[in-house]
Design a protein around this motif. Structure first.
Motif, PDB file in Angstrom:
ATOM      1  N   TYR A  41       0.661  -1.317  -0.082  1.00  0.00           N
ATOM      2  CA  TYR A  41      -0.110  -0.054  -0.148  1.00  0.00           C
ATOM      3  C   TYR A  41       0.973   1.201  -0.041  1.00  0.00           C
ATOM      4  CZ  TYR A  41      -3.044   3.801   1.600  1.00  0.00           C
ATOM      5  OH  TYR A  41      -3.921   4.841   1.594  1.00  0.00           O
ATOM      6  N   SER A  42       1.979   1.154   0.785  1.00  0.00           N
ATOM      7  CA  SER A  42       2.717   2.392   0.700  1.00  0.00           C
ATOM      8  C   SER A  42       3.376   2.841  -0.650  1.00  0.00           C
ATOM      9  CB  SER A  42       4.198   2.428   1.596  1.00  0.00           C
ATOM     10  OG  SER A  42       3.575   1.908   3.069  1.00  0.00           O
ATOM     11  N   LEU A  43       3.667   1.775  -1.623  1.00  0.00           N
ATOM     12  CA  LEU A  43       4.166   2.256  -2.815  1.00  0.00           C
ATOM     13  C   LEU A  43       2.860   2.606  -3.567  1.00  0.00           C
ATOM     14  CD1 LEU A  43       6.167   1.991  -5.140  1.00  0.00           C
ATOM     15  CD2 LEU A  43       5.200  -0.394  -5.360  1.00  0.00           C
ATOM     16  N   LEU A  95      -2.115  -2.195  -7.461  1.00  0.00           N
ATOM     17  CA  LEU A  95      -1.541  -2.205  -8.717  1.00  0.00           C
ATOM     18  C   LEU A  95      -1.251  -0.554  -8.886  1.00  0.00           C
ATOM     19  CD1 LEU A  95      -3.398  -4.576 -10.693  1.00  0.00           C
ATOM     20  CD2 LEU A  95      -0.890  -4.594 -10.580  1.00  0.00           C
ATOM     21  N   PRO A  96      -0.296   0.085  -9.039  1.00  0.00           N
ATOM     22  CA  PRO A  96      -0.218   1.443  -9.129  1.00  0.00           C
ATOM     23  C   PRO A  96      -0.552   1.648 -10.696  1.00  0.00           C
ATOM     24  CG  PRO A  96       1.863   0.752  -8.236  1.00  0.00           C
ATOM     25  CD  PRO A  96       1.059  -0.618  -8.615  1.00  0.00           C
ATOM     26  N   HIS A  97      -0.977   2.757 -10.899  1.00  0.00           N
ATOM     27  CA  HIS A  97      -1.713   3.081 -12.344  1.00  0.00           C
ATOM     28  C   HIS A  97      -1.264   4.434 -12.756  1.00  0.00           C
ATOM     29  CE1 HIS A  97      -4.896   5.282 -10.224  1.00  0.00           C
ATOM     30  NE2 HIS A  97      -4.986   4.454  -9.568  1.00  0.00           N
ATOM     31  N   PHE A  98      -1.515   4.588 -14.103  1.00  0.00           N
ATOM     32  CA  PHE A  98      -1.151   5.896 -14.703  1.00  0.00           C
ATOM     33  C   PHE A  98      -1.658   5.973 -16.119  1.00  0.00           C
ATOM     34  CE2 PHE A  98       2.404   3.100 -15.564  1.00  0.00           C
ATOM     35  CZ  PHE A  98       2.538   3.411 -16.924  1.00  0.00           C
ATOM     36  N   LYS A 119       7.689  -3.195  -8.116  1.00  0.00           N
ATOM     37  CA  LYS A 119       8.203  -3.736  -7.282  1.00  0.00           C
ATOM     38  C   LYS A 119       8.295  -3.300  -5.686  1.00  0.00           C
ATOM     39  CE  LYS A 119      11.391  -6.608  -9.944  1.00  0.00           C
ATOM     40  NZ  LYS A 119      11.026  -8.126  -9.944  1.00  0.00           N
ATOM     41  N   TRP A 120       7.801  -4.247  -4.793  1.00  0.00           N
ATOM     42  CA  TRP A 120       7.862  -3.710  -3.630  1.00  0.00           C
ATOM     43  C   TRP A 120       8.720  -4.698  -2.546  1.00  0.00           C
ATOM     44  CZ3 TRP A 120       7.577   0.448  -0.614  1.00  0.00           C
ATOM     45  CH2 TRP A 120       7.412   0.429   0.707  1.00  0.00           C
ATOM     46  N   LYS A 121       9.638  -4.442  -1.941  1.00  0.00           N
ATOM     47  CA  LYS A 121      10.412  -5.379  -1.356  1.00  0.00           C
ATOM     48  C   LYS A 121      10.874  -6.435  -2.106  1.00  0.00           C
ATOM     49  CE  LYS A 121       8.499  -4.602   3.339  1.00  0.00           C
ATOM     50  NZ  LYS A 121       7.831  -5.021   4.494  1.00  0.00           N
ATOM     51  N   TYR A 122      11.458  -5.950  -3.349  1.00  0.00           N
ATOM     52  CA  TYR A 122      12.047  -6.934  -4.403  1.00  0.00           C
ATOM     53  C   TYR A 122      11.312  -7.962  -5.068  1.00  0.00           C
ATOM     54  CZ  TYR A 122      15.989  -5.151  -1.764  1.00  0.00           C
ATOM     55  OH  TYR A 122      17.020  -4.244  -1.093  1.00  0.00           O
ATOM     56  N   SER A 124       7.203  -8.037  -7.536  1.00  0.00           N
ATOM     57  CA  SER A 124       5.945  -7.542  -8.213  1.00  0.00           C
ATOM     58  C   SER A 124       4.900  -8.613  -8.130  1.00  0.00           C
ATOM     59  CB  SER A 124       6.252  -7.018  -9.447  1.00  0.00           C
ATOM     60  OG  SER A 124       6.639  -8.261 -10.309  1.00  0.00           O
ATOM     61  N   LEU A 125       3.742  -8.134  -8.412  1.00  0.00           N
ATOM     62  CA  LEU A 125       2.665  -8.910  -8.717  1.00  0.00           C
ATOM     63  C   LEU A 125       2.839  -9.911 -10.016  1.00  0.00           C
ATOM     64  CD1 LEU A 125      -0.377 -10.151  -8.516  1.00  0.00           C
ATOM     65  CD2 LEU A 125      -0.855  -8.283 -10.141  1.00  0.00           C
ATOM     66  N   ASN A 126       3.562  -9.635 -10.872  1.00  0.00           N
ATOM     67  CA  ASN A 126       3.967 -10.299 -12.230  1.00  0.00           C
ATOM     68  C   ASN A 126       4.968 -11.243 -12.032  1.00  0.00           C
ATOM     69  OD1 ASN A 126       1.780  -9.445 -13.702  1.00  0.00           O
ATOM     70  ND2 ASN A 126       3.502  -7.880 -14.565  1.00  0.00           N
ATOM     71  N   ASP A 127       5.852 -11.202 -10.771  1.00  0.00           N
ATOM     72  CA  ASP A 127       6.845 -12.280 -10.214  1.00  0.00           C
ATOM     73  C   ASP A 127       6.024 -13.347  -9.841  1.00  0.00           C
ATOM     74  OD1 ASP A 127       8.795 -10.386 -10.974  1.00  0.00           O
ATOM     75  OD2 ASP A 127       9.088  -9.719  -8.866  1.00  0.00           O
ATOM     76  N   ALA A 128       4.905 -13.442  -9.378  1.00  0.00           N
ATOM     77  CA  ALA A 128       4.263 -14.458  -8.769  1.00  0.00           C
ATOM     78  C   ALA A 128       3.332 -15.209  -9.903  1.00  0.00           C
ATOM     79  CB  ALA A 128       3.446 -13.766  -7.536  1.00  0.00           C
ATOM     80  N   ILE A 129       3.277 -14.778 -10.848  1.00  0.00           N
ATOM     81  CA  ILE A 129       2.250 -15.352 -11.831  1.00  0.00           C
ATOM     82  C   ILE A 129       2.879 -15.838 -13.152  1.00  0.00           C
ATOM     83  CG2 ILE A 129       0.211 -14.547 -13.358  1.00  0.00           C
ATOM     84  CD1 ILE A 129      -0.559 -12.452 -11.288  1.00  0.00           C
ATOM     85  N   TYR A 130       2.244 -16.984 -13.672  1.00  0.00           N
ATOM     86  CA  TYR A 130       2.679 -17.435 -14.937  1.00  0.00           C
ATOM     87  C   TYR A 130       2.318 -16.614 -15.954  1.00  0.00           C
ATOM     88  CZ  TYR A 130       4.011 -22.242 -12.643  1.00  0.00           C
ATOM     89  OH  TYR A 130       4.542 -23.255 -12.000  1.00  0.00           O
ATOM     90  N   VAL A 131       3.040 -16.697 -16.974  1.00  0.00           N
ATOM     91  CA  VAL A 131       2.660 -16.101 -18.498  1.00  0.00           C
ATOM     92  C   VAL A 131       1.649 -16.848 -18.996  1.00  0.00           C
ATOM     93  CG1 VAL A 131       3.346 -15.207 -20.710  1.00  0.00           C
ATOM     94  CG2 VAL A 131       4.930 -14.579 -18.738  1.00  0.00           C
ATOM     95  N   GLY A 132       2.021 -18.154 -18.694  1.00  0.00           N
ATOM     96  CA  GLY A 132       1.135 -19.303 -19.528  1.00  0.00           C
ATOM     97  C   GLY A 132       1.365 -19.583 -20.841  1.00  0.00           C
ATOM     98  N   PRO A 133       0.747 -20.868 -21.294  1.00  0.00           N
ATOM     99  CA  PRO A 133       1.194 -21.185 -22.561  1.00  0.00           C
ATOM    100  C   PRO A 133       0.889 -20.473 -23.779  1.00  0.00           C
ATOM    101  CG  PRO A 133      -0.818 -22.431 -21.794  1.00  0.00           C
ATOM    102  CD  PRO A 133      -0.348 -21.440 -20.868  1.00  0.00           C
ATOM    103  N   LYS A 134       1.498 -20.541 -24.952  1.00  0.00           N
ATOM    104  CA  LYS A 134       1.303 -19.907 -25.969  1.00  0.00           C
ATOM    105  C   LYS A 134       0.124 -20.352 -26.666  1.00  0.00           C
ATOM    106  CE  LYS A 134       2.947 -19.082 -30.757  1.00  0.00           C
ATOM    107  NZ  LYS A 134       1.794 -19.566 -31.391  1.00  0.00           N
ATOM    108  N   VAL A 135      -0.997 -19.336 -26.617  1.00  0.00           N
ATOM    109  CA  VAL A 135      -2.405 -19.762 -27.085  1.00  0.00           C
ATOM    110  C   VAL A 135      -2.745 -18.853 -28.272  1.00  0.00           C
ATOM    111  CG1 VAL A 135      -3.386 -20.946 -25.126  1.00  0.00           C
ATOM    112  CG2 VAL A 135      -3.360 -18.544 -25.136  1.00  0.00           C
ATOM    113  N   ILE A 136      -2.059 -17.650 -28.466  1.00  0.00           N
ATOM    114  CA  ILE A 136      -2.117 -16.592 -29.546  1.00  0.00           C
ATOM    115  C   ILE A 136      -1.854 -17.572 -30.719  1.00  0.00           C
ATOM    116  CG2 ILE A 136      -0.001 -15.579 -29.410  1.00  0.00           C
ATOM    117  CD1 ILE A 136      -1.370 -13.162 -30.043  1.00  0.00           C
ATOM    118  N   ASN A 137      -2.713 -17.105 -31.727  1.00  0.00           N
ATOM    119  CA  ASN A 137      -2.551 -17.677 -33.477  1.00  0.00           C
ATOM    120  C   ASN A 137      -1.211 -17.273 -33.882  1.00  0.00           C
ATOM    121  OD1 ASN A 137      -4.680 -19.663 -33.266  1.00  0.00           O
ATOM    122  ND2 ASN A 137      -6.136 -17.752 -33.415  1.00  0.00           N
TER     123      ASN A 137
END
Length: 259
Positions: A41-43, A95-98, A119-122, A124-137
């Motif tokens: 929240y501080s970030l 999630l900060p936004h702009f 990042k906060w304390k080294y 980020s949200l995306n560090d914890a989440i898979y990108v996932g398999p390639k499903v785009i054509n």
């Protein structure tokens, strides 16, 4: 497919469900032992103050254009206010936004960017989440299909990412703070849907529309083929031989996306 991609796909297959409303609900593609995120929240507060002092919101029109998008998200139910007794919790991530301005757009020229890489304390949200398999054509396949017949069709799915619901337990890790004016009190919101700041949201969105097309493949084979083979993320690009076929395809695509 890598081990991580397979794990993400297994998670999608296990959690995807269509609700009575017709909407899909899918879990965030968390990595093992996640979510384990420090409350940032501080970030988010610091970034909000910086935003309010920035050139992005320096004019009344710029501020109104930005506020209008958030008002729309709240009205459509994409964002919900966090209950007062749940604001101060240990496990929450913001999630900060702009804003980003697009002069080439004829509709909404201002788009909020949700910073899932902050990042906060080294971490980020995306560090914890898979990108996932390639499903785009593949682009070359889609463009070949787009050019192969006399009449070309193109169209996109409005707010595609924001149509897919998260599981309730994932919402607290997709919070924002927002206020229309710097003199207003800050309000805490969480996303109810998969936002585009989450690195896995593109995969979740494409997986979902393809899953729906597969379900409707026998009922609407030609439109399902378009979704499965002639889409790039939220853009449908295909071609047909006649005006009648084009009209029918458009109608059937709408049935798939609104089912």
């Amino acid at each position: 497919m890598t081990r991580e991609e397979q794990a993400a796909l297994d998670g999608l297959n296990a959690s995807a469900k269509q609700l009575p409303s017709g909407q899909y609900q899918i879990k965030v593609m968390w990595k093992p032992n996640e979510p384990n995120l420090p409350n940032n929240y501080s970030l988010a507060l610091s970034r909000q103050h910086n935003l309010e002092r920035s050139k992005h919101l320096a004019t009344e029109q710029g501020q109104e254009d930005y506020n209008k998008v958030f008002r729309s998200w709240i009205q459509k139910g994409y964002l919900q206010k966090v209950p007062e007794d749940e604001v101060e919790v240990e496990q929450a991530f913001y999630l900060p936004h702009f804003p980003v301005k697009r002069e080439d757009k004829t509709t909404s020229k201002v788009r909020p960017v949700l910073d899932g890489a902050a990042k906060w304390k080294y971490k980020s949200l995306n560090d914890a989440i898979y990108v996932g398999p390639k499903v785009i054509n593949d682009l070359d396949v889609v463009l070949t299909r787009f050019r192969r017949r006399q009449i070309a069709l193109g169209g996109d799915v409005s707010e595609m990412f924001l149509q897919i619901l998260m599981y309730p337990e994932d919402r607290q890790f997709h919070r924002i703070i927002f206020r229309e004016k710097a003199t207003d009190p800050l309000v805490h919101y969480h996303f109810v849907v998969h936002p585009f700041g989450n690195r896995g949201s593109p995969c979740v969105a494409i997986y979902t529309i393809k899953k729906q097309a597969e379900i409707m493949q026998f009922e609407l084979p030609r439109a399902s083929e378009t979704v499965l083979e002639s889409t790039l993320v939220d853009d449908n690009l295909d071609s047909v031989a006649s005006t009648e076929e084009a009209i029918q395809l458009i109608q059937d695509l709408k049935k798939i996306y609104t089912a």
